[in-house]
Write an enzyme that holds these catalytic residues in place. Structure first.
Site, PDB file in Angstrom:
ATOM      1  N   SER A 200       5.393   4.781   1.757  1.00 36.49           N
ATOM      2  CA  SER A 200       5.181   4.250   2.054  1.00 36.49           C
ATOM      3  C   SER A 200       4.070   5.224   0.452  1.00 36.49           C
ATOM      4  CB  SER A 200       3.854   4.425   2.818  1.00 36.49           C
ATOM      5  OG  SER A 200       3.169   5.498   2.711  1.00 36.49           O
TER       6      SER A 200
ATOM      7  N   THR B 243       8.032   6.304   7.778  1.00 31.74           N
ATOM      8  CA  THR B 243       8.794   7.339   8.139  1.00 31.74           C
ATOM      9  C   THR B 243       8.949   6.437   9.889  1.00 31.74           C
ATOM     10  OG1 THR B 243       7.830   9.412   7.562  1.00 31.74           O
ATOM     11  CG2 THR B 243       9.062   9.279  10.335  1.00 31.74           C
TER      12      THR B 243
HETATM   13  N1  ASP Z   1       6.609   9.383   3.696  1.00 30.60           N
HETATM   14  C1  ASP Z   1       6.371   8.629   5.128  1.00 30.60           C
HETATM   15  C2  ASP Z   1       5.280   7.396   4.391  1.00 30.60           C
HETATM   16  O1  ASP Z   1       4.295   7.260   4.219  1.00 30.60           O
HETATM   17  C3  ASP Z   1       5.643   9.254   5.925  1.00 30.60           C
HETATM   18  C4  ASP Z   1       5.120   8.579   6.408  1.00 30.60           C
HETATM   19  O2  ASP Z   1       5.532   7.448   7.476  1.00 30.60           O
HETATM   20  O3  ASP Z   1       4.933   9.593   7.766  1.00 30.60           O
HETATM   21  O4  ASP Z   1       6.296   6.078   4.212  1.00 30.60           O
END
Ligand code: ASP
Length: 341
Positions: free
Chosen positions: A54, A12
Site C-alpha cells: 500500500s 501484508t
Molecule cells: N507495507 C505493508 C502495506 O502497507 C504493510 C502492511 O500491510 O501492514 O502494504
C-alpha cells in the site's frame, strides 16, 4: 445468506517473503481459503483490481476502488477491501469522500502479519471485516482492525508493529467485535437518499510539517506545483511571524492565487484551535486559510483532493471543507465558521 464482494488490493495480509523482503503474492481466492469459517457466514465473490504494497497506493487507485464498488453496488449487501495497513487510513478517508451516503458497509481491513503465518492477526481481522460488512446497522466506510470498527474518516495507523495498529482519532469507535458478535456503540442513521459516487480527485495537495526556524521561502517554492497546502503546525495551531512577516506574506500569495491552506497540528489528539493565540488568529484572518480542527491529516488531504475539481473559488472551497462528511468534522467545529460568513 448475505452477498459480500471482496476487493483484494495486496498489503501484508497477501504477502509472502521474497529475496528482497515481503511482497504481495497471494490472490483473493488464496486469502479466502485461509479462513474457511467464512463459508458459513456469507456468500463471497472476489475481485482483484491490484496486488500492491500500500506504499504504492495513489489517488488513481482510490478512483479504481470507488469505481469497483459503484459497478457492483446493487448486486451486493456489503464490501470488504483487503489493503496494506500503511496507507489504509488514506484510502478509507478517500473512499468516504468518493462514496457518500452509502447505506451498505464498505469495510477495509488488513493485518500486521501475513495470512499464512501461524500467529497472524489476518484471519481474525478478515472474519471480523466480513461480519461488519454484512451488518444491517452499519453504513458507510470503516476500518475494521483488532476488534475495532473505526469510522473511515477517523482512522489512523498509530502503531507500526503491534496488532492494535489502528486508532480512532478524537471520535469513539463505532462498534467492537468480540467472539463473533458486534457490539454497537454508535447508532448510525441509514441514508434516505441513494449514494453519491464521485470520479475525480486532484492529487496536487502538499503536506508541510513545520519545524522551528523554517524558512518561509518554502511556501513560495511550492505555490506553482500544488493547488492546496496543508501545514502541520504546532499545538493548537499558528504560523511563525519572524523575518518581516514573511510567513504571512507567503500565505497571502497562496490566497491571491485562489489556493487554500489548511492549518492542522502535529499533536496527535484534540485538533487545532487557531483563535487561542495571536500567532494562530493572525493566520486565520487571511482569506483562504482554513483549519482542520479534529480532522485527521489523512482526511484533510483527501477531502481537499475531492473538493478541488469541483470548487470554483476560495469561498466554495471553504463551504465544502467545513461541510461535515462521514463524521470528519464535529458540528460545533463547523458552527464557528458559519457564523463568520
Ligand atoms: N507495507 C505493508 C502495506 O502497507 C504493510 C502492511 O500491510 O501492514 O502494504
Amino acid at each position: 445468506m448475505k452477498n459480500i464482494l471482496l476487493i483484494a488490493t495486496g498489503g501484508t495480509i497477501a504477502s509472502r517473503p521474497s529475496s528482497g523482503g515481503l511482497t504481495p503474492q497471494l490472490l483473493a481466492q488464496d486469502i479466502l481459503r485461509c479462513v474457511p469459517s467464512l463459508e458459513g457466514l456469507c456468500h463471497v465473490d472476489a475481485l482483484q483490481p491490484m496486488n500492491i504494497d500500500s506504499t504504492n497506493m495513489s489517488p488513481d487507485c482510490w478512483l479504481r476502488l470507488a469505481q469497483c464498488v459503484r459497478e457492483h453496488y446493487d448486486a451486493y449487501d456489503g464490501f470488504v477491501i483487503t489493503h496494506g495497513t500503511d496507507t489504509m487510513a488514506y484510502t478509507a478517508s478517500a473512499l468516504s469522500y468518493l462514496i457518500q451516503r452509502s447505506a451498505k458497509p464498505i469495510v477495509l481491513t488488513g493485518s500486521q502479519k501475513s495470512i499464512y503465518v501461524q500467529d497472524t492477526d489476518a484471519r481474525r481481522n478478515l472474519y471480523d471485516a466480513f461480519l461488519a460488512a454484512q451488518d444491517d446497522a452499519l453504513c458507510g466506510v470503516f476500518v475494521v482492525f483488532d476488534g475495532h470498527v473505526i469510522c473511515g474518516t477517523r482512522a489512523r495507523k498509530t502503531r507500526t508493529k503491534s496488532m492494535n495498529a489502528f486508532s480512532s482519532i478524537d471520535y469513539p469507535d463505532i462498534a467492537l467485535l468480540q467472539d463473533g458478535r458486534i457490539l454497537h456503540y454508535i447508532h448510525m442513521e441509514k441514508p434516505q437518499t441513494p449514494p453519491a459516487f464521485y470520479d475525480r480527485l486532484n492529487p496536487r495537495v502538499f503536506v508541510l510539517r513545520l519545524i522551528p526556524g523554517m524558512n518561509p521561502a518554502v511556501l513560495r517554492l511550492l505555490l506553482d506545483a500544488f493547488d492546496a497546502l496543508v501545514i502541520e503546525s504546532f499545538g493548537v495551531g499558528g504560523l511563525p511571524c519572524y523575518e518581516q512577516e514573511d510567513f504571512l506574506c507567503a500565505v497571502a500569495a497562496w490566497s491571491a492565487a485562489g489556493k487554500p491552506i489548511v492549518i492542522t497540528t502535529q499533536v496527535p489528539h484534540e485538533g487545532s484551535d487557531l483563535m487561542v493565540y495571536e500567532v494562530g488568529a493572525r493566520a486565520a484572518s487571511t482569506p483562504g486559510v482554513l483549519e482542520a480542527h479534529t480532522m485527521t491529516v489523512e482526511s484533510v488531504v483527501t477531502k481537499l483532493m475531492w473538493i478541488l475539481p469541483q470548487a470554483h473559488d476560495l469561498a466554495h472551497i471553504k463551504a465544502l471543507f467545513y461541510t461535515p462528511i462521514a463524521h470528519d468534522l464535529l458540528r460545533f467545529e463547523t458552527c464557528a465558521h458559519e457564523s463568520n460568513d
